[in-house]
Design a protein around this motif. Sequence first.
Motif, PDB file in Angstrom:
ATOM      1  N   TYR A 348       0.832  -1.201   0.000  1.00 24.97           N
ATOM      2  CA  TYR A 348       0.000   0.000   0.000  1.00 24.97           C
ATOM      3  C   TYR A 348       0.875   1.263   0.000  1.00 24.97           C
ATOM      4  N   ILE A 349       2.021   1.193   0.657  1.00 27.63           N
ATOM      5  CA  ILE A 349       2.975   2.312   0.605  1.00 27.63           C
ATOM      6  C   ILE A 349       3.491   2.473  -0.821  1.00 27.63           C
ATOM      7  N   ASN A 350       3.802   1.351  -1.472  1.00 27.45           N
ATOM      8  CA  ASN A 350       4.321   1.399  -2.840  1.00 27.45           C
ATOM      9  C   ASN A 350       3.283   1.926  -3.817  1.00 27.45           C
ATOM     10  N   ARG A 351       2.053   1.426  -3.692  1.00 26.30           N
ATOM     11  CA  ARG A 351       1.014   1.793  -4.661  1.00 26.30           C
ATOM     12  C   ARG A 351       0.557   3.244  -4.509  1.00 26.30           C
ATOM     13  N   HIS A 352       0.414   3.704  -3.273  1.00 26.44           N
ATOM     14  CA  HIS A 352      -0.228   4.999  -3.038  1.00 26.44           C
ATOM     15  C   HIS A 352       0.736   6.123  -2.673  1.00 26.44           C
ATOM     16  N   LEU A 353       2.017   5.791  -2.468  1.00 24.01           N
ATOM     17  CA  LEU A 353       2.992   6.836  -2.155  1.00 24.01           C
ATOM     18  C   LEU A 353       4.174   6.816  -3.120  1.00 24.01           C
ATOM     19  N   LEU A 375      14.030  10.137  -5.810  1.00 23.33           N
ATOM     20  CA  LEU A 375      13.065   9.402  -4.998  1.00 23.33           C
ATOM     21  C   LEU A 375      13.655   9.077  -3.628  1.00 23.33           C
ATOM     22  N   THR A 376      14.918   8.708  -3.598  1.00 21.60           N
ATOM     23  CA  THR A 376      15.585   8.408  -2.328  1.00 21.60           C
ATOM     24  C   THR A 376      15.672   9.658  -1.461  1.00 21.60           C
ATOM     25  N   LEU A 377      16.004  10.787  -2.073  1.00 19.39           N
ATOM     26  CA  LEU A 377      16.053  12.056  -1.328  1.00 19.39           C
ATOM     27  C   LEU A 377      14.691  12.404  -0.747  1.00 19.39           C
ATOM     28  N   PHE A 378      13.638  12.156  -1.530  1.00 23.22           N
ATOM     29  CA  PHE A 378      12.275  12.415  -1.055  1.00 23.22           C
ATOM     30  C   PHE A 378      11.952  11.554   0.168  1.00 23.22           C
ATOM     31  N   ILE A 379      12.302  10.292   0.098  1.00 19.44           N
ATOM     32  CA  ILE A 379      12.016   9.378   1.213  1.00 19.44           C
ATOM     33  C   ILE A 379      12.818   9.771   2.450  1.00 19.44           C
ATOM     34  N   ARG A 380      14.090  10.099   2.252  1.00 17.71           N
ATOM     35  CA  ARG A 380      14.910  10.476   3.401  1.00 17.71           C
ATOM     36  C   ARG A 380      14.442  11.783   4.032  1.00 17.71           C
TER      37      ARG A 380
END
Length: 612
Positions: A348-353, A375-380
């Motif tokens: 659900y994290i993968n699909r919706h975020l 994408l990694t910078l966004f997550i961090r």
Amino acid sequence: MDRNTVVGFVLIGLLLMGMFYFNNKGNAAFLAEQQRMEDSVKRSKPKVDLAKQKTDSLRFDSTRREKAAGSLQQSSSTTEELTTLENEVMKITFTNKGGQPKTVELKNYKTLDGKTVIVQKGDFNKISYDINSGENQKVNTADLAFVTGTKTDNADKSQTISFIIKDSAGQQITHQYTLHPNDYLIDFAIVLNGTDKLVAQHTINLQWQTQTNQIEKDEAYEKQQTHICYLTDGGYDFTMLGNTGDDKKFEKPVDWLSVKQQFFITALVNKNKFQTAEIKWVVPADTSLHILAQTVANCRVNLPAGNEATVPLQLYYGPSDYHVLKVYNNQMENIVPYGSGVFAFVKYINRHLLLPVFDLLRKNVASMGIVILLLTLFIRLLTSPILYKSYVSGAKMKALKPEIDKLKEKHGEDKQAFSMDQMKLWKSAGVSPLGGCLPAVLQIPIFMSLYYFFQSNISLRGQNFLWAKDLAAYDSIYDLPFTIPFYGDHVSLFTLTAVLTSLLISIYSMTNMQDNSNPVMKYMPYIFPVLLLGVFNKLPSALTWYYTISNTITLILQIVIQKYIIDHDKILAQIEANRKKPVKQSKLQERIQAMQDTNKKVQDLKAKTQKK
């Protein structure tokens, strides 16, 4: 040993060598004579005309099929007739033998050598069922030569092709296929006229055979990612392929069955559900064939009452793409493994975020490697508040280290007394021992979601970055002439960078540990990266590139936060202020304290008893 003994051993050795020599020579002569006799016998036998033998075999097989066909008329042509339907994304070649697909090409996807991906090819692939062709006589539709109908272009720009076989009494079987524009899902209808005579008890056993061939770079890894997927009784599930084979039986209605390899899917759908089904698969032991699995599914279809019946089926040949599968509204999007097992919730994290952010970046950034970086910078950035709290908690624990050391000296070997005083110290200073653990635990779902995401996203397939030719496969900068156990037969540079950055984080964390006197902990920074070296070496380079970026960011954040953001003097002042406040314990803490006090009294009593 004297001289005579040595000479004796030498002579015995020479005799043995001579015996082995003459025995081998005699054996060679014997084998040569035996081969000469066998060749002579072969020459004396009449020669077999292999071409004629093959022709006779084909003629016999054709005669057998014609006899089994009974009253059903076969097409006038005994040769195979091929017909093609294609749209913007795929090309399907049909054969009149059984009236079924023969080969399926996906136009938008290429193999490593630049050829179009073929998801179905070979005689093993079949869609067939038995029908009555006479009194006490059956024939399989795969053995019948259907008459190829005219290809029709429909008003909605779809294309339809029909394959028909019938008898003089009016019984008829039609296989009708409709390919829609820019779509991977094919409508497949089986139309039976004369159901009462063609099938028994208004039931047919539909057999669906598929052969899954290697498409990706690493056959062993692709085999690990290959699943047998199904939707039964409204619930989705899957079974991993394994190394040999297995079977699965379904007693409840089945909506669809599929074979999903790393990035491509072959599926059979029944709009009215299969009443029961059984699917078996075999993994060929001969790896030189490059066949991942051969699958046979037997599905029971109940036909409606009456002399005419239609079975509304669908065939899917296409990518394991969440966006493509979601449109069909039949839960086939679950086939994309964005999370499974204990971590099934991360899908659900993968699909919706992650997927929406990834798609947004992909539309605006040309390089897929830079997309992963962003994408990694966004997550961090998203997890930085949690990370900051973890570092603050670590800084508080480090500030209390001198007092902890004093408690160790005070209590010596009395671990229980030390533990009690340590807890009291933490409480008085307002420090939670779980303050550094919980933030790390909360980050696990994010890390695991990215782990699944980069392994399952077909958009990464065929995308190059730096030295990596395909971000969906491992990046090899050197192929070893041998295989190292647990490591492999190649050197992945992104794996090395991920392991190196992980090692640097471990070493830096060790220098900031509250207690690094444990000899086991001294070696942990080196053991864990070595384990990662073996695990990561076969993983997709997109994943190891992500870990490299993530580790680098973590290392930089640790240094910056601890050196320049966290004010250690301020933390000490806060600890002193917390000590002046009355300590309020929760009921759980009170119970733990009571248990510790009771245990302490028991230990003291035992110590006094032993002294007496």
